[in-house]
Scaffold this motif. Structure first.
Motif, PDB file in Angstrom:
ATOM      1  N   ILE A 124     -31.951   2.003 -65.266  1.00 21.29           N
ATOM      2  CA  ILE A 124     -31.844   2.193 -64.203  1.00 21.29           C
ATOM      3  C   ILE A 124     -32.861   1.568 -63.878  1.00 21.29           C
ATOM      4  CG2 ILE A 124     -31.267   2.735 -62.193  1.00 21.29           C
ATOM      5  CD1 ILE A 124     -28.519   4.244 -63.705  1.00 21.29           C
ATOM      6  N   GLN A 125     -34.331   1.937 -64.757  1.00 23.93           N
ATOM      7  CA  GLN A 125     -35.218   2.322 -63.644  1.00 23.93           C
ATOM      8  C   GLN A 125     -35.998   1.316 -64.465  1.00 23.93           C
ATOM      9  OE1 GLN A 125     -37.478   4.529 -66.659  1.00 23.93           O
ATOM     10  NE2 GLN A 125     -37.227   7.221 -65.867  1.00 23.93           N
ATOM     11  N   SER A 126     -35.418   0.394 -65.327  1.00 25.06           N
ATOM     12  CA  SER A 126     -35.813  -1.523 -65.447  1.00 25.06           C
ATOM     13  C   SER A 126     -35.219  -2.056 -64.448  1.00 25.06           C
ATOM     14  CB  SER A 126     -35.588  -1.760 -66.840  1.00 25.06           C
ATOM     15  OG  SER A 126     -33.960  -1.741 -67.086  1.00 25.06           O
ATOM     16  N   ILE A 127     -34.627  -1.772 -64.171  1.00 23.57           N
ATOM     17  CA  ILE A 127     -33.923  -2.099 -62.444  1.00 23.57           C
ATOM     18  C   ILE A 127     -34.673  -2.215 -61.536  1.00 23.57           C
ATOM     19  CG2 ILE A 127     -32.340  -2.994 -60.925  1.00 23.57           C
ATOM     20  CD1 ILE A 127     -30.643  -3.005 -64.058  1.00 23.57           C
ATOM     21  N   HIS A 128     -34.516  -0.749 -61.313  1.00 23.42           N
ATOM     22  CA  HIS A 128     -35.861  -0.041 -60.155  1.00 23.42           C
ATOM     23  C   HIS A 128     -37.088  -0.616 -59.837  1.00 23.42           C
ATOM     24  CE1 HIS A 128     -32.611   3.344 -59.236  1.00 23.42           C
ATOM     25  NE2 HIS A 128     -31.957   1.424 -58.664  1.00 23.42           N
ATOM     26  N   ALA A 129     -37.917  -1.303 -60.916  1.00 22.07           N
ATOM     27  CA  ALA A 129     -38.804  -1.508 -61.727  1.00 22.07           C
ATOM     28  C   ALA A 129     -39.577  -3.019 -61.559  1.00 22.07           C
ATOM     29  CB  ALA A 129     -39.384  -1.078 -62.250  1.00 22.07           C
ATOM     30  N   LEU A 130     -38.098  -3.461 -60.838  1.00 16.52           N
ATOM     31  CA  LEU A 130     -38.494  -5.037 -60.779  1.00 16.52           C
ATOM     32  C   LEU A 130     -38.759  -5.664 -59.496  1.00 16.52           C
ATOM     33  CD1 LEU A 130     -35.492  -6.969 -62.299  1.00 16.52           C
ATOM     34  CD2 LEU A 130     -37.563  -6.473 -63.407  1.00 16.52           C
ATOM     35  N   ARG A 131     -39.679  -6.746 -58.803  1.00 17.37           N
ATOM     36  CA  ARG A 131     -39.872  -6.860 -57.565  1.00 17.37           C
ATOM     37  C   ARG A 131     -39.379  -7.598 -57.532  1.00 17.37           C
ATOM     38  NH1 ARG A 131     -45.524  -9.122 -56.338  1.00 17.37           N
ATOM     39  NH2 ARG A 131     -46.496  -7.923 -58.808  1.00 17.37           N
ATOM     40  N   VAL A 132     -39.341  -7.853 -56.217  1.00 19.29           N
ATOM     41  CA  VAL A 132     -38.112  -9.185 -55.636  1.00 19.29           C
ATOM     42  C   VAL A 132     -37.999 -10.450 -56.734  1.00 19.29           C
ATOM     43  CG1 VAL A 132     -37.351 -11.001 -53.492  1.00 19.29           C
ATOM     44  CG2 VAL A 132     -38.450  -7.771 -53.259  1.00 19.29           C
ATOM     45  N   SER A 133     -37.059 -10.948 -56.807  1.00 16.96           N
ATOM     46  CA  SER A 133     -36.811 -12.143 -57.751  1.00 16.96           C
ATOM     47  C   SER A 133     -36.527 -11.665 -59.172  1.00 16.96           C
ATOM     48  CB  SER A 133     -37.642 -12.929 -57.479  1.00 16.96           C
ATOM     49  OG  SER A 133     -36.382 -13.409 -56.229  1.00 16.96           O
ATOM     50  N   GLY A 134     -37.141 -10.635 -60.040  1.00 20.74           N
ATOM     51  CA  GLY A 134     -37.247  -9.904 -61.209  1.00 20.74           C
ATOM     52  C   GLY A 134     -36.128 -10.040 -61.838  1.00 20.74           C
ATOM     53  N   ILE A 135     -37.003 -10.141 -63.412  1.00 19.97           N
ATOM     54  CA  ILE A 135     -35.606 -10.441 -64.639  1.00 19.97           C
ATOM     55  C   ILE A 135     -36.074  -9.540 -65.605  1.00 19.97           C
ATOM     56  CG2 ILE A 135     -34.681 -11.675 -66.233  1.00 19.97           C
ATOM     57  CD1 ILE A 135     -35.814 -14.368 -64.713  1.00 19.97           C
ATOM     58  N   VAL A 136     -34.828  -8.665 -65.764  1.00 26.76           N
ATOM     59  CA  VAL A 136     -34.889  -7.920 -66.578  1.00 26.76           C
ATOM     60  C   VAL A 136     -33.517  -8.089 -67.897  1.00 26.76           C
ATOM     61  CG1 VAL A 136     -33.317  -5.766 -65.873  1.00 26.76           C
ATOM     62  CG2 VAL A 136     -35.109  -5.179 -67.741  1.00 26.76           C
ATOM     63  N   SER A 137     -34.309  -8.271 -68.869  1.00 26.49           N
ATOM     64  CA  SER A 137     -33.442  -8.378 -70.628  1.00 26.49           C
ATOM     65  C   SER A 137     -32.628  -6.868 -71.333  1.00 26.49           C
ATOM     66  CB  SER A 137     -34.714  -9.506 -71.581  1.00 26.49           C
ATOM     67  OG  SER A 137     -33.047  -9.288 -72.811  1.00 26.49           O
ATOM     68  N   ILE A 138     -31.644  -6.526 -71.531  1.00 28.05           N
ATOM     69  CA  ILE A 138     -31.521  -5.933 -71.623  1.00 28.05           C
ATOM     70  C   ILE A 138     -30.878  -6.122 -72.853  1.00 28.05           C
ATOM     71  CG2 ILE A 138     -30.073  -3.360 -71.967  1.00 28.05           C
ATOM     72  CD1 ILE A 138     -31.404  -4.135 -68.915  1.00 28.05           C
ATOM     73  N   VAL A 139     -31.566  -5.507 -73.904  1.00 26.93           N
ATOM     74  CA  VAL A 139     -31.155  -5.336 -75.499  1.00 26.93           C
ATOM     75  C   VAL A 139     -30.708  -4.799 -76.197  1.00 26.93           C
ATOM     76  CG1 VAL A 139     -33.440  -7.266 -75.231  1.00 26.93           C
ATOM     77  CG2 VAL A 139     -34.024  -5.057 -76.142  1.00 26.93           C
ATOM     78  N   GLY A 140     -31.250  -3.471 -75.809  1.00 28.54           N
ATOM     79  CA  GLY A 140     -30.713  -1.664 -76.261  1.00 28.54           C
ATOM     80  C   GLY A 140     -29.759  -2.042 -76.371  1.00 28.54           C
ATOM     81  N   MET A 141     -28.367  -1.367 -77.755  1.00 31.84           N
ATOM     82  CA  MET A 141     -27.793  -0.790 -77.015  1.00 31.84           C
ATOM     83  C   MET A 141     -27.335   0.217 -76.740  1.00 31.84           C
ATOM     84  SD  MET A 141     -26.547  -3.203 -79.090  1.00 31.84           S
ATOM     85  CE  MET A 141     -24.269  -2.362 -79.478  1.00 31.84           C
ATOM     86  N   GLY A 142     -26.247  -0.174 -75.101  1.00 32.15           N
ATOM     87  CA  GLY A 142     -26.222   1.249 -74.265  1.00 32.15           C
ATOM     88  C   GLY A 142     -24.843   1.102 -74.153  1.00 32.15           C
ATOM     89  N   GLY A 143     -24.355   2.442 -72.833  1.00 27.60           N
ATOM     90  CA  GLY A 143     -22.723   2.419 -73.011  1.00 27.60           C
ATOM     91  C   GLY A 143     -23.204   1.828 -70.985  1.00 27.60           C
ATOM     92  N   ASP A 144     -22.110   2.884 -70.539  1.00 29.43           N
ATOM     93  CA  ASP A 144     -21.646   2.622 -68.908  1.00 29.43           C
ATOM     94  C   ASP A 144     -22.744   2.613 -67.730  1.00 29.43           C
ATOM     95  OD1 ASP A 144     -18.940   1.060 -69.316  1.00 29.43           O
ATOM     96  OD2 ASP A 144     -18.035   3.511 -69.120  1.00 29.43           O
ATOM     97  N   VAL A 145     -23.382   1.526 -67.317  1.00 26.40           N
ATOM     98  CA  VAL A 145     -24.417   1.898 -65.936  1.00 26.40           C
ATOM     99  C   VAL A 145     -23.110   1.552 -64.447  1.00 26.40           C
ATOM    100  CG1 VAL A 145     -26.073   1.694 -65.416  1.00 26.40           C
ATOM    101  CG2 VAL A 145     -25.713   1.034 -67.485  1.00 26.40           C
ATOM    102  N   THR A 146     -23.965   3.064 -64.016  1.00 25.29           N
ATOM    103  CA  THR A 146     -23.415   2.799 -62.380  1.00 25.29           C
ATOM    104  C   THR A 146     -24.195   2.373 -61.508  1.00 25.29           C
ATOM    105  OG1 THR A 146     -21.227   4.039 -62.643  1.00 25.29           O
ATOM    106  CG2 THR A 146     -22.173   4.054 -61.341  1.00 25.29           C
ATOM    107  N   LEU A 147     -24.760   1.010 -60.497  1.00 22.76           N
ATOM    108  CA  LEU A 147     -25.561   0.524 -60.256  1.00 22.76           C
ATOM    109  C   LEU A 147     -24.184   0.497 -58.247  1.00 22.76           C
ATOM    110  CD1 LEU A 147     -26.990  -1.990 -61.747  1.00 22.76           C
ATOM    111  CD2 LEU A 147     -27.555  -0.131 -61.835  1.00 22.76           C
ATOM    112  N   ASN A 148     -25.311   0.283 -57.919  1.00 20.17           N
ATOM    113  CA  ASN A 148     -25.332   0.045 -56.477  1.00 20.17           C
ATOM    114  C   ASN A 148     -25.786  -1.644 -56.297  1.00 20.17           C
ATOM    115  OD1 ASN A 148     -26.076  -0.952 -53.399  1.00 20.17           O
ATOM    116  ND2 ASN A 148     -24.994   1.364 -52.452  1.00 20.17           N
TER     117      ASN A 148
END
Length: 221
Positions: A124-148
């Motif tokens: 969630i931090q990795s998404i919130h720290a993006l600027r407008v039109s930013g892109i984050v690649s998730i490579v870690g093995m995670g679980g369910d994430v709740t987003l707005n």
């Protein structure tokens, strides 16, 4: 037995024992930067997790000429190594508000992110720290994430993607990394420590604790 399609021809001048780690995490981290995200020189990236994957991404980002290379981890030894390998900033997630600090450093957020930990709060931090039109690649093995969806993604045009092995073709990417290593641009040997076969249990423990990023066990000297 290995299929011939899985074989990668490597430079015989480089110790083969050193090259083994290139086939997994090091390829993943560097490939996610070089092949997947392909950031523009002068742009910014935040890398979450200072293990072998994250630090390989740091070295790749430095090669590609990024202005801000920010690493987030909980262990000071990894943060120190990140700075040695090319990070411009190293943030301890236990000591600072990561999102706030990244936005301060970059004046609004990073263009790119790589999340290697699989920890839900960090994703969630990795998404919130993006600027407008930013892109984050998730490579870690995670679980369910709740987003707005509206607030976290839609309103600022952010993108979240998954990457497997850095979208790499090993027969192309690994020789490229070896050449960068020979040129002194990709010093991944700083992640590696060798163990004799009789010390294999110590190697497992060092890997488990995070003390050593890439233990390599040698069967014979």
């Amino acid at each position: 037995m290995a299929n011939k399609n899985n074989v990668v021809k490597v430079d015989k001048d480089v110790d083969l024992a050193l090259l083994g780690p290139l086939g997994c995490g090091i390829q993943m981290g560097s490939g996610t930067v070089m092949n997947t995200l392909r950031p523009e020189p002068g742009s910014s990236i935040a890398i979450y997790g200072g293990g072998a994957v994250g630090l390989s991404a740091v070295m790749a980002a430095k090669i590609m000429g990024l202005k801000h290379i920010i690493v987030v981890d909980l262990h000071q030894n990894r943060l120190d190594l990140a700075l040695e390998l090319g990070a411009t900033h190293a943030l301890n997630g236990k000591e600072v508000d990561v999102v706030k600090e990244i936005k301060r450093i970059t004046d609004g957020g990073v263009h790119y992110g790589i999340e290697t930990t699989g920890a839900i709060p960090v994703i969630i931090q990795s998404i919130h720290a993006l600027r407008v039109s930013g892109i984050v690649s998730i490579v870690g093995m995670g679980g369910d994430v709740t987003l707005n969806f509206t607030n976290d993604l839609l309103m600022e045009g952010k993108k979240v993607m998954g990457t497997v092995q850095g979208d790499s073709i090993p027969q192309i990417h690994i020789p490229k990394l070896i050449q960068y290593y020979k040129e002194g641009k990709f010093p991944f040997d700083k992640l590696v420590k060798y163990y004799d076969f009789e010390d294999i249990n110590a190697a497992f423990e060092a890997s488990k604790s995070g003390e050593i990023l890439k233990p390599v066990v040698r069967i014979a000297k």
